[in-house]
Each structure stands twice: as structure tokens, then as C-alpha cells.
Write an enzyme that holds these catalytic residues in place. Structure first.
Site, PDB file in Angstrom:
ATOM      1  N   LYS A 127       0.863  -1.193   0.000  1.00 14.13           N
ATOM      2  CA  LYS A 127       0.000   0.000   0.000  1.00 14.13           C
ATOM      3  C   LYS A 127       0.894   1.237   0.000  1.00 14.13           C
ATOM      4  O   LYS A 127       1.946   1.254   0.674  1.00 14.13           O
ATOM      5  CB  LYS A 127      -0.869  -0.051   1.256  1.00 14.13           C
ATOM      6  CG  LYS A 127      -1.827   1.097   1.458  1.00 14.13           C
ATOM      7  CD  LYS A 127      -2.624   0.876   2.742  1.00 14.13           C
ATOM      8  CE  LYS A 127      -3.640   1.954   2.996  1.00 14.13           C
ATOM      9  NZ  LYS A 127      -4.445   1.673   4.212  1.00 14.13           N
ATOM     10  N   SER A 139      -9.145   1.912   3.403  1.00 16.74           N
ATOM     11  CA  SER A 139      -8.256   2.722   2.615  1.00 16.74           C
ATOM     12  C   SER A 139      -7.305   1.894   1.750  1.00 16.74           C
ATOM     13  O   SER A 139      -6.694   2.436   0.823  1.00 16.74           O
ATOM     14  CB  SER A 139      -7.430   3.609   3.557  1.00 16.74           C
ATOM     15  OG  SER A 139      -6.687   2.815   4.468  1.00 16.74           O
ATOM     16  N   SER A 166      -9.614  -0.753   7.428  1.00 14.66           N
ATOM     17  CA  SER A 166      -9.008  -0.633   6.096  1.00 14.66           C
ATOM     18  C   SER A 166      -8.250  -1.834   5.579  1.00 14.66           C
ATOM     19  O   SER A 166      -7.749  -1.806   4.449  1.00 14.66           O
ATOM     20  CB  SER A 166      -8.077   0.581   6.070  1.00 14.66           C
ATOM     21  OG  SER A 166      -8.816   1.759   6.195  1.00 14.66           O
TER      22      SER A 166
END
Lengths: 60, 450
Positions: free
Chosen positions: B80, B149, B173
Site C-alpha cells: 500500500k 483505505s 481498512s
């Protein structure tokens, strides 16, 4: 309407107090930028203020 | 024959080790898919073609010469875009950070590389891992959010672009992107995995963990990334157990606590599906009993909200003061408003948090894991990242949780089931999850219309 710990305040009163505090901190022009978070934050503040703790209760 | 892109991380590692497949071929196959999918799915912000190919060639040479192979030797992964990876920018979805390469790897990326895994790129995050939607598209249906997210991580693993993607969870997330994309997400105990080299959102809530396609892969990655890191002040010094035996010896009769508070808050389809899962589990031998939380769910969420907002406000205070023009609306609103939340409220929330930890631990004593839907709903539209209310309580308490895909609705969208374990008891959680994964036998994949 204040942001002090006060379990008798309504969600709406907490929200109004929070908006006032935000206006003082950021200025009236910035209020639209804050609006997205206002209701959720006010509801959270109101909710925890419904849970009074005694001085000898748990520490943070 | 299984395509290279369909291999889980464990399968790929085994086949590389036994020389059935080549890391070069595997990386090339995935890079091709990433490139082809990118215009539609937008799962990646940076693809390191050159670095990944070089690492794959080196990995192949090590296999050929009989060198020492790590547990993830030759297996591609994505991080990420809030994890630092040396030489690649960490943008956190924030324009001013574009084009600035990180000088070193985050703890977790370094651990994965040391285990032989190959970083292929950075997956898209919502800005600062908050709740402003990212451009990533849900591979199951383009008109639905992939969640956030860790949106690129969830979509990328589901679309078979990578078998492993690192995510982070402050509210929901890791688990919610796993749920909305029909894959597996593991959020370990708070402090079990170092946050060093990861852009913070809320110090006391931020967790690092993997999004993968099997419980075995979750255990495999956790075994690599778990452990004490003195550079993270909240990193736990507790000994790291071996997680792999856990998935090889599932629980015989897991004791599952069905959290009815969350069924009451679920959309009807989701509630019905979870009850089907509970019935299947019972029929297969699990001991399922209903559990009610001592405090209402909305108190957990209020404490979480105050904690996250005030900590995010402190994290971003200096940058917001300097120039807030590049901030997205939701994170900006939250970080600005968080500055006027009074100190008593933050501390009161932390006292309540401690009470909730104790209450929940007492409920956990008689069950191996809590059972609940991962999310209250199926993926909504792309104007939101979805509902974090079923994942955030476990981020607040720091408890390990895992999401397993458990079905597909008539609308072509995945359902997901969540298990929540005891503090630092990932082995039991993984044993229960392995058992449930077998019972659910989920094998659906998103359409490949890109």
C-alpha cells in the site's frame, strides 16, 4: 452551550458548541471545510459524555 | 492447469522451490496483468517493472544455484502506498509527496524482501489512509467501491494481479477491502507488526497486515512480518509463535461467539448470509452460541471516532497549518475539527477504551473467536469507501481479526465473514479461520472484463 463535560447537553447543543469552537479556531470562512465531520464528531462527543466515570475508575 | 496468476503465495513458493515454475515467468505474468488491468481497475500508483524483473532474475539464479531460499522466495507482492519502499515514492495519495523516493524500506517491506518476496509496486491508497474514496475500481462490479483505505491492495489481490498486498487498518481498512473484494484480510494484534516506515494516521489505532487469498497465505505472511521492532514504540516484545502449524491443524470444533449486536445492525441480506454461515458451521461441528456485548456498539464507535480524529489532527497539524489545499475533503475536515476536540474528551475516551477492552476480554474467555459479518453491507457506490462500523471496534481494542469471503449475492457481489480473536492469540484465530475456510469452500472469482 460549551464543550465542557456535560451529560445533560443534547447532540444538537454539542454540535453547536463544536461549530463555535471550530469557527473561533479556523475562522468563519473555513466552516464549509469542516462541515463534513461536524455531525459525526458531535455525536461521538455526546455519546462518551453519556458515560460518566468516577475519579477512581480506570486510567487512560 | 492452474494459471500462474491464480496461484496463492504458498502455492507459488512451493512450486518455485521445487522448480516447477520460474519466478521470472511468474513476475512477468503478473506485470502483464497489472499493465492490462490498470486503465480500468487502477489498483497501482507505481509499478516497478525494472526492479521486479531484476529481483525475479536474481531469485531464479538463486534457485538454479541451490542457494538458500526464504519462505516467500520469488513470490510477488504489492505494498500500500503508505509503506516506504526504497527508491519508490510514498505518496499516501497526497500530491505534494509525489516523485520523492523513499530512502529505505519500511520494516515490513524489508522483512518480506528478506524472505525472498518480490515487490512489484505500490498499490493505491485513499489519501493518508483515510475515508476519501480513491480512483480504484472494484473488480466484481465497476459501479461499486473496492472500499478503503487499502483499496488497491484489495482490488489487486482479488483481480489476481498479486497474491499478497500489504494493507493497513486504523478503522476497517484491511478487513473491509478484503470483504468488498472477496479475498482474505488479516489485521494482527496491535503492536504485533511494526508500523515503522508507514505514514501514520492515528498512532494508537494503526495496524499493518496482509490482504491475500487464503488463510494459509495470511499465516505465511504474518510469520514473516511479525516481531519486535525497537524503532516502533508500540511494537510488542512478546515472543512470536510459529503460525504455520496453526493452519495445518485446524480446530476440531471451534467455539464461535455469534455477536448478535452486529446482526441487528446489518442489512437484511448480510444478516441472512451470516446466519447461513453460522448454520453451516454448526452443522460441520462448530459450537456456535450467541454473545451480546456488555456495552453498546455505538459506544465502541464513539470512542474510536474521538481517538482517530484527535490523533489524526495531531499527526497532520503542522502540514494543515502550512498548506491544506492539497488535502482531500474528509481527511481535511477531520484533521481540522480534531484540533478543537477538548483534551478531556480524548482522555475520557481512552478511559472508556480500557473499560471496553476488559469487558470484551471477559466475553472472549469462553469462545475461540467472535463471529460476525465483516461489513454491515455489500459494497456500496464509489462515492464512499463503505461502512467501517463492524471492523473499527477491533481496531480500537487492538484484537486480531480476519475476514473470509463467504458467498456471492445475486447482484454479483461478495459476502464476507469476520472472526475476531483474543489478544496475541493469532494461532487460535488462524486455526478457527482455517477450519471455517474449509467449511465455506469459497472459490468464486471476479469477472475479468478488463
Amino acid at each position: 452551550m460549551t464543550l465542557r463535560f456535560d451529560p445533560t447537553q443534547s447532540v444538537e447543543e454539542v454540535q453547536a458548541a463544536l461549530r463555535n469552537a471550530a469557527e473561533t479556531a479556523w475562522g468563519a470562512d473555513a466552516l464549509p471545510e469542516i462541515e463534513l465531520s461536524l455531525e459525526i464528531a458531535a455525536r461521538a462527543l455526546w455519546r462518551v459524555s453519556q458515560e460518566p466515570l468516577e475519579p477512581s475508575d480506570v486510567e487512560p | 492447469m492452474t494459471h500462474l496468476h491464480d496461484l496463492t503465495a504458498a502455492e507459488a513458493a512451493r512450486q518455485i522451490r521445487s522448480r516447477q515454475i520460474s519466478p521470472v515467468d511468474l513476475v512477468e505474468a503478473l506485470l502483464t496483468r497489472i499493465e492490462r488491468s490498470q486503465p480500468m481497475l487502477k489498483a497501482f500508483v507505481t509499478v516497478d517493472y525494472e526492479g521486479a524483473r531484476a529481483a525475479a532474475r536474481a531469485a531464479e539464479a538463486t534457485v538454479a544455484t541451490g542457494g538458500e531460499l526464504g519462505p516467500l522466495h520469488g513470490v510477488p507482492f504489492a505494498a500500500k502506498d503508505i509503506y516506504d519502499a526504497a527508491g519508490l515514492p510514498t505518496t499516501a495519495g497526497y500530491r505534494p509527496l509525489e516523485g520523492i523516493p523513499a530512502r529505505s524500506d519500511s520494516f515490513t517491506v524489508a522483512r518480506l524482501k528478506a524472505a525472498g518476496a518480490i515487490l512489484v509496486g505500490k498499490s493505491i491508497t485513499t489519501q493518508f489512509a483515510s475515508s476519501d474514496p480513491s480512483p480504484t475500481v472494484n473488480p466484481w462490479r465497476a459501479d461499486r467501491t473496492p472500499a478503503g483505505s487499502s483499496s488497491g491492495s484489495g482490488a489487486g489481490v482479488a483481480a489476481r494481479l498479486v497474491p499478497i498486498a500489504l494493507g493497513t487498518q486504523t478503522g476497517g481498512s484491511i478487513l473491509r477491502p478484503a470483504a468488498y473484494n472477496g479475498v482474505v484480510g488479516l489485521k494482527p494484534t496491535y503492536g504485533r507488526v511494526s508500523r515503522q516506515g508507514i505514514v501514520p494516521l492515528s498512532w494508537s489505532l494503526d495496524h499493518a497486515g496482509p490482504i491475500v487469498r487464503s488463510v494459509e497465505d495470511a499465516a505465511l505472511v504474518l510469520a514473516v512480518i511479525a516481531g519486535h521492532d525497537p524503532a516502533d514504540p508500540r511494537s510488542l516484545a512478546a515472543e512470536v509463535p510459529d503460525y504455520l502449524p496453526a493452519v495445518r491443524s485446524p480446530l476440531d470444533r471451534p467455539r464461535l461467539g455469534l455477536l448478535v449486536d452486529f446482526l441487528d445492525r446489518s442489512e437484511p441480506l448480510v444478516s441472512a448470509q451470516l446466519q447461513e454461515v453460522a448454520a453451516k458451521a454448526s452443522a460441520a461441528g462448530a459450537i456456535v452460541r450467541e454473545v451480546r456485548l456488555t456495552s453498546p456498539v455505538d459506544l465502541y464507535l464513539a470512542v474510536h471516532s474521538i481517538t482517530m480524529q484527535t490523533e489524526a489532527a495531531a499527526v497532520h497539524a503542522a502540514w494543515i497549518a502550512r498548506d491544506r489545499s492539497a488535502y482531500s475533503p474528509r481527511i481535511k475536515a477531520s484533521a481540522m475539527l480534531g484540533q478543537v476536540v477538548p483534551a478531556w474528551a480524548y482522555l475520557h475516551a481512552q478511559r472508556l477504551r480500557r473499560r471496553l477492552v476488559a469487558e470484551t476480554a471477559a466475553l472472549h474467555a469462553d469462545v475461540d473467536a467472535f463471529l460476525l459479518p465483516t461489513a454491515s453491507n455489500q459494497p456500496p457506490g464509489p462515492e464512499t469507501t463503505g461502512d467501517a462500523s463492524f471492523q473499527a471496534p477491533w481496531s480500537l481494542l487492538g484484537l486480531p481479526s480476519i475476514s473470509l469471503p463467504s458467498g456471492v449475492s445475486d447482484a454479483g457481489l461478495p459476502f464476507a465473514t469476520q472472526l475476531v480473536g483474543r489478544h496475541l492469540d493469532e494461532p487460535t484465530l488462524l486455526r478457527a479461520a482455517t477450519w471455517l475456510e474449509t467449511v465455506l469452500a469459497f472459490d468464486a472469482q471476479p469477472p475479468e472484463n478488463w
